[in-house]
Design a protein around this motif. Structure first.
Motif, mmCIF file in Angstrom:
data_model
loop_
_atom_site.group_PDB
_atom_site.id
_atom_site.type_symbol
_atom_site.label_atom_id
_atom_site.label_comp_id
_atom_site.label_asym_id
_atom_site.label_seq_id
_atom_site.Cartn_x
_atom_site.Cartn_y
_atom_site.Cartn_z
ATOM 1 N N ASP A 184 3.729 1.738 -11.803
ATOM 2 C CA ASP A 184 2.727 2.170 -12.785
ATOM 3 C C ASP A 184 2.973 3.571 -13.343
ATOM 4 O O ASP A 184 2.096 4.153 -13.972
ATOM 5 C CB ASP A 184 1.312 2.104 -12.167
ATOM 6 N N GLY A 212 -1.589 -3.068 -6.249
ATOM 7 C CA GLY A 212 -1.645 -2.786 -7.688
ATOM 8 C C GLY A 212 -3.000 -2.187 -8.004
ATOM 9 O O GLY A 212 -3.940 -2.916 -8.292
ATOM 10 N N ARG A 213 -3.100 -0.877 -7.868
ATOM 11 C CA ARG A 213 -4.385 -0.169 -8.075
ATOM 12 C C ARG A 213 -4.809 -0.176 -9.531
ATOM 13 O O ARG A 213 -5.899 -0.576 -9.883
ATOM 14 C CB ARG A 213 -4.265 1.314 -7.690
ATOM 15 N N ASP A 251 4.072 -0.058 -7.170
ATOM 16 C CA ASP A 251 3.155 -0.550 -8.215
ATOM 17 C C ASP A 251 3.782 -0.545 -9.609
ATOM 18 O O ASP A 251 3.264 -1.181 -10.516
ATOM 19 C CB ASP A 251 1.888 0.309 -8.265
ATOM 20 N N THR A 305 7.318 4.142 -6.800
ATOM 21 C CA THR A 305 6.062 3.435 -6.508
ATOM 22 C C THR A 305 6.313 1.940 -6.584
ATOM 23 O O THR A 305 6.956 1.472 -7.527
ATOM 24 C CB THR A 305 4.911 3.794 -7.483
ATOM 25 N N ALA A 364 -4.592 -8.937 -8.113
ATOM 26 C CA ALA A 364 -4.229 -7.550 -7.801
ATOM 27 C C ALA A 364 -5.458 -6.876 -7.189
ATOM 28 O O ALA A 364 -6.584 -7.141 -7.610
ATOM 29 C CB ALA A 364 -3.809 -6.821 -9.075
#
Ligand code: F6P
Length: 358
Positions: A140, A181-182, A138, A136, A232
């Motif tokens: 995360d 960036g959720r 991100d 990912t 973000a």
């Protein structure tokens, strides 16, 4: 021995490096690799796959995207709405298992993020040997210090800020950059620090517009006539929810709009000219950085090693410069978030970066 390989979720720089690592290591052991197309969809009968020979993967290391294709929607999506998880229906699981059996696949490597690995875990629990590889941009995913793709995405943010700096300086403006960036603000944090942002807004730190405006005006008083702000997509003002571009029914809804909201509010509060740039999928495109090429290759090689050692249900993991493994269960649904009180945020604050909190 014949192993399967598939990617799931959004594309990500370094996916081809993983394929390169898997095919290289498996070929050395005399194994065959079947690459399934478009994630788990490729497992649906009659099966959509290609035999990945060494000569077929020659030169892919440096390529962005994935030669296998991928999807973050479709039949095998285990994400429903924001944060919801569903089990894959048994008929679909049986169909996929039939393809794997008919093609003589002994074990399957699933490369993906939280959603893909949740689906992979269901295959493992229903008796099919699985090895996971974390992916990912991100960054995360829990149980791994880093995923490949994150470094490449961060570099795109830094390059964009370097360019925005030119107009910011020339026109004495505040330039806002919305990045991906959720749930986690890693891309914004690293990109913003590397690109010289004056404010970084991340999902982990609810922000106040007034605090950001005050910080930017203090800069103005100190003689700095322009500022860069990184936001973000999952960041939100204190007491408010995330901003969505489109509410989806399946998978995770599309985030978007916070960059524009920050731009107009900061314009009002500071009286300065403000402009917004949304970086979007540029962050997922292009060639991987050298770090992501090497990390992806090492992850692919480790995935084959785990199969050789029959250590199934495990995910390749990167900790303290070492590639090891953890149970997939330890990684899914455990997000790797930025610690607002941690050393990195503290370092950013020490050099004057505002997070909009205090
Ligand atoms: O999870 C990775 C990610 O890049 C998120 O940051 C972003 O919200 C999402 O994918 C975008 O996905 P799509 O390609 O479906 O727009």
């Amino acid at each position: 021995m014949r192993i399967g390989l598939l990617n799931g979720g959004g594309d990500c720089p370094g996916l081809n490096a993983v394929t390169h690592g898997v095919v290289g290591a498996a070929t050395k052991l005399g194994w065959e690799v079947l690459g399934f197309k478009e994630g788990f969809e490729g497992l649906l009968p009659p099966g959509n796959f290609k035999l990945l020979k060494l000569e077929k993967t020659e030169g892919i290391l440096k390529l962005g995207g994935t030669i296998l294709g991928t999807t973050n929607r479709g039949h095998f999506s285990s994400k429903v709405g924001a944060g919801g998880i569903r089990s894959i229906p048994s008929e679909l699981m049986e169909d996929a298992m039939t393809t794997l059996k008919e093609e003589g696949v002994d074990a399957l490597i699933c490369v993906g993020g939280d959603g893909t690995l949740t689906t992979a875990l269901q295959f493992q629990k229903e008796g099919f040997p699985i090895v996971g590889v974390p992916k990912t941009i991100d960054n995360d995913l829990g149980a791994t210090a880093m995923t490949f793709g994150f470094d490449s995405a961060t570099q795109v943010v830094v390059d964009a800020l370097d360019r925005l700096h030119t107009t910011a300086e020339s026109h004495q403006r505040i330039m806002i950059l919305e990045v991906m960036g959720r749930h986690a603000g890693w891309i914004a944090l690293y990109g913003g620090m590397g690109g010289g942002a004056s404010a970084i807004l991340i999902p982990e730190v609810p922000f106040h517009y007034e605090k950001i405006a005050e910080a930017l005006m203090r800069r103005e008083e100190a003689g700095f006539r322009s500022s860069l702000v990184v936001v973000a997509e999952g960041a939100s003002p204190a007491g408010e929810g995330k901003m969505y571009e489109e509410a989806g029914t399946e998978g995770e809804s599309r985030l978007g709009g916070i960059g524009e909201a920050v731009t107009s509010r900061l314009g009002e509060l500071t009286g300065k000219e403000t402009r917004c740039t949304t970086l979007g999928h540029l962050q997922r495109g292009g060639s991987p950085t050298s770090l992501d090429r090497i990390l992806g290759t090492r992850f692919g090689v480790k995935a084959v090693k785990l199969i050789e050692e029959k250590r199934f249900g495990r995910m390749v993991s990167y900790q303290q410069y070492h590639v090891g493994s953890v149970p997939i269960e330890d990684a899914v649904r455990k997000l790797n978030l930025v610690d607002p009180q941690g050393e990195i945020v503290e370092a950013a604050k020490s050099v004057g970066i505002c997070f909009g909190d205090a």
